[in-house]
Design an enzyme around this catalytic site. Structure first.
Site, PDB file in Angstrom:
ATOM      1  N   PRO A  57       0.727  -1.561  -0.106  1.00 48.81           N
ATOM      2  CA  PRO A  57      -0.181   0.206  -0.145  1.00 48.81           C
ATOM      3  C   PRO A  57       1.153   1.407  -0.529  1.00 48.81           C
ATOM      4  CG  PRO A  57       0.374  -0.988   2.419  1.00 48.81           C
ATOM      5  CD  PRO A  57       0.877  -1.603   1.086  1.00 48.81           C
ATOM      6  N   MET A  58       0.718   1.618  -0.575  1.00 46.33           N
ATOM      7  CA  MET A  58       1.483   3.311  -0.796  1.00 46.33           C
ATOM      8  C   MET A  58       0.548   4.496  -1.003  1.00 46.33           C
ATOM      9  SD  MET A  58       5.264   2.255  -2.754  1.00 46.33           S
ATOM     10  CE  MET A  58       4.810   1.730  -4.244  1.00 46.33           C
ATOM     11  N   GLN A 111      -6.724  -0.749   2.808  1.00 50.60           N
ATOM     12  CA  GLN A 111      -5.931  -0.338   4.413  1.00 50.60           C
ATOM     13  C   GLN A 111      -7.139   0.943   4.908  1.00 50.60           C
ATOM     14  OE1 GLN A 111      -2.666   1.633   4.830  1.00 50.60           O
ATOM     15  NE2 GLN A 111      -1.701  -0.108   5.187  1.00 50.60           N
ATOM     16  N   CYS A 141       1.937   3.715   9.781  1.00 55.76           N
ATOM     17  CA  CYS A 141       1.942   5.227   9.270  1.00 55.76           C
ATOM     18  C   CYS A 141       2.535   6.284  10.095  1.00 55.76           C
ATOM     19  CB  CYS A 141       1.523   6.182   8.858  1.00 55.76           C
ATOM     20  SG  CYS A 141       0.920   7.744   8.276  1.00 55.76           S
ATOM     21  N   ASP A 243      12.323  -3.082   1.580  1.00 54.39           N
ATOM     22  CA  ASP A 243      13.568  -3.573   0.228  1.00 54.39           C
ATOM     23  C   ASP A 243      13.983  -4.296  -0.473  1.00 54.39           C
ATOM     24  OD1 ASP A 243      14.462  -0.573   1.855  1.00 54.39           O
ATOM     25  OD2 ASP A 243      15.760  -1.752   3.401  1.00 54.39           O
TER      26      ASP A 243
HETATM   27  C1  LIG Z   1       5.412   7.225  -1.072  1.00 55.17           C
HETATM   28  C2  LIG Z   1       5.323   6.101  -0.404  1.00 55.17           C
HETATM   29  C3  LIG Z   1       3.466   5.032   0.309  1.00 55.17           C
HETATM   30  C4  LIG Z   1       3.817   4.926   1.485  1.00 55.17           C
HETATM   31  N1  LIG Z   1       1.874   4.652   2.132  1.00 55.17           N
HETATM   32  C5  LIG Z   1       1.629   3.803   2.667  1.00 55.17           C
HETATM   33  C6  LIG Z   1       0.217   3.335   3.452  1.00 55.17           C
HETATM   34  O1  LIG Z   1      -0.272   4.198   3.039  1.00 55.17           O
HETATM   35  N2  LIG Z   1       0.175   2.944   3.763  1.00 55.17           N
HETATM   36  C7  LIG Z   1       1.307   1.670   4.381  1.00 55.17           C
HETATM   37  O2  LIG Z   1       0.836   1.020   5.746  1.00 55.17           O
HETATM   38  N3  LIG Z   1       2.638   1.671   3.853  1.00 55.17           N
HETATM   39  C8  LIG Z   1       2.647   2.724   3.126  1.00 55.17           C
HETATM   40  N4  LIG Z   1       3.913   3.080   3.330  1.00 55.17           N
HETATM   41  C9  LIG Z   1       4.818   1.810   2.860  1.00 55.17           C
HETATM   42  C10 LIG Z   1       5.575   0.526   2.071  1.00 55.17           C
HETATM   43  O3  LIG Z   1       3.966   0.600   2.240  1.00 55.17           O
HETATM   44  C11 LIG Z   1       5.699   0.194   2.370  1.00 55.17           C
HETATM   45  O4  LIG Z   1       6.620  -0.945   3.986  1.00 55.17           O
HETATM   46  C12 LIG Z   1       7.734   0.585   2.277  1.00 55.17           C
HETATM   47  O5  LIG Z   1       7.907   1.410   1.331  1.00 55.17           O
HETATM   48  C13 LIG Z   1       8.945  -0.091   2.504  1.00 55.17           C
HETATM   49  O6  LIG Z   1       8.922  -1.399   1.249  1.00 55.17           O
HETATM   50  P1  LIG Z   1       9.628  -0.762  -0.113  1.00 55.17           P
HETATM   51  O7  LIG Z   1      10.928  -0.548   0.411  1.00 55.17           O
HETATM   52  O8  LIG Z   1       9.739  -1.994  -0.681  1.00 55.17           O
HETATM   53  O9  LIG Z   1       9.102   0.260  -0.232  1.00 55.17           O
HETATM   54  C14 LIG Z   1       4.421   3.861   2.025  1.00 55.17           C
HETATM   55  C15 LIG Z   1       5.554   4.263   1.237  1.00 55.17           C
HETATM   56  C16 LIG Z   1       5.807   5.114   0.000  1.00 55.17           C
HETATM   57  C17 LIG Z   1       7.672   5.003  -0.509  1.00 55.17           C
END
Ligand SMILES: Cc1cc2nc3c(=O)[nH]c(=O)nc-3n(C[C@H](O)[C@H](O)[C@H](O)COP(=O)(O)O)c2cc1C
Length: 386
Positions: A57-58, A111, A141, A243
């Site tokens: 989720p992002m 979410q 968050c 990561d």
């Molecule tokens: C732009 C952005 C927005 C995010 N928004 C959420 C969100 O709405 N809810 C959530 O649980 N995590 C959110 N995350 C965290 C990601 O879901 C993830 O746990 C985190 O980026 C680490 O994973 P990665 O290294 O693969 O990016 C967000 C991350 C980024 C970069």
């Protein structure tokens, strides 16, 4: 100690831990190119998840077009960005825009975030009515706008309230409830290991751990030794987030933690090919025609979802994500971000790569149609939600 998954190259029949014991797969049940641990289905209660790769989720990214694309590239489960339970309670039109689910997204988690158990329970009922297969709760968050309301990662410091929220949500819906969390608030915190088992007792059927502290935001590295410890402490599936950028990394994290799946976030921004590469289904680098065709398809879908005015602003960050990574010279992105409308961006892209039109035609022919509801304004969007 639970058994860890087989290390890369070892017998694919090794047992996974953390699946709640409801599914174990042997090589005999996997065929041909699917003979790979990342392609093994797994279960979240009654929900079958067809691969071990989950799209993160992002906030400001995980629109419907992103999630549908993720499913097409092999994500077994996709998730909406975090949705405010207060926004749902007040029937805020922007917030409700997050709850539009297309038929080809399933299985899908929506979410929610908030701090009041009753309001979260009501919101959970709404998201299930909207079509969510899983209700995911955000305890990760780190953004002040959210934590100052008592929601997000701050709940890791208030396990009693966190458990009340999970219990209220689990009692309100019949679908599985998952929780996504950070390791804790402060650097070096191990709160997730204390809170995680309590959340499971309260009714969480899956835990996703992004093992950075809230203070870290996105700096440093995700410490997946904590993910392994969490797997040992709970009897529900654990998803490892943080990561995961390549197939080698995904397999190493699965093997060393015993997690049931990996979650991919930033690596998939403007880069759905990362999902296919992680699954071993495609090389990491697409052709220029494929890049432009996927970008234009994504743009068209986003315009359908958000309307031209909102989409043209929303899409700007995606131009750099798609065209970067050494795929196109930088000035092209700079040209695109100043063009006022998406049709002008499309024209410029096709002028650069004419062959992309044919790839796009094929992609559009393969895409199932979805409903055509347009929303007036961009839903609430808070960058960096977990
Ligand atoms: C732009 C952005 C927005 C995010 N928004 C959420 C969100 O709405 N809810 C959530 O649980 N995590 C959110 N995350 C965290 C990601 O879901 C993830 O746990 C985190 O980026 C680490 O994973 P990665 O290294 O693969 O990016 C967000 C991350 C980024 C970069």
């Amino acid at each position: 100690m639970k058994t860890r998954a087989a290390p890369p190259g070892a017998d694919a029949g090794a047992k996974y831990s953390g699946d709640g014991g409801d599914r174990q797969t042997t090589p005999a049940s996997i065929s041909g190119s699917m003979q790979d641990e990342l392609h093994e289905p797994w279960w979240i209660g009654p929900v079958e998840v067809p691969s071990r790769v989950v799209l993160a989720p992002m906030a400001g990214v995980s629109v419907q077009a992103f999630r549908r694309q993720g499913r097409r590239f092999g994500a077994g489960l996709v998730c909406s960005e975090m949705v405010s339970c207060a926004g749902i309670e007040h029937r805020n039109e922007r917030t409700l825009g997050y709850l539009r689910v297309a038929a080809d997204e399933h299985p899908l988690a929506i979410q929610i975030f908030g701090s009041e158990p009753r309001v979260m329970a009501d919101a959970a009922r709404m998201v299930v009515a909207a079509g969510a297969d899983i209700v995911d709760i955000n305890f990760g968050c780190p953004v002040r706008k959210v934590t100052k309301t008592g929601a997000g990662a701050t709940l890791l410091d208030d396990p009693g309230r966190a458990c009340c929220i999970v219990e209220a949500v689990a009692n309100a819906v019949s679908v599985p409830v998952s929780v996504k969390m950070r390791r804790g608030l402060e650097d070096g915190s191990r709160s997730c290991l204390e809170v995680g088992p309590r959340l499971v007792e309260a009714g969480a059927g899956v835990l996703t751990l992004h093992p950075r502290s809230a203070r870290q935001m996105y700096t440093g590295v995700a410490d997946h030794s904590l993910t392994a410890e969490l797997v040992d402490r709970v009897d529900v599936p654990v998803v490892a987030s943080g990561d995961i950028t390549s197939r080698a990394r995904a397999r190493a994290v699965l093997a060393s933690t015993g997690a049931s799946a990996v979650m991919v976030g930033r690596a998939a921004q403007g880069n759905p090919w990362a999902l296919a590469e992680i699954l071993g289904d495609a090389p990491a680098e697409p052709t220029r025609e494929e890049v432009v065709a996927e970008l234009v398809l994504f743009m068209r879908e986003t315009v359908r979802e958000l309307g031209e005015r909102r989409a043209s602003g929303f899409l700007k960050k995606f131009y750099g994500w798609y065209l970067g990574r050494g795929r196109f010279p930088k000035p092209l992105k700079q040209e695109l971000v100043v063009l006022p409308t998406t049709p002008e961006v499309e024209d410029r892209l096709f002028a650069e790569v004419p062959g992309a039109r044919f790839v796009l035609q094929r992609l559009e022919a393969e895409q199932p149609l979805v409903d055509e509801v347009l929303l007036d304004d961009m839903p609430i969007s808070i960058y960096g939600g977990g």
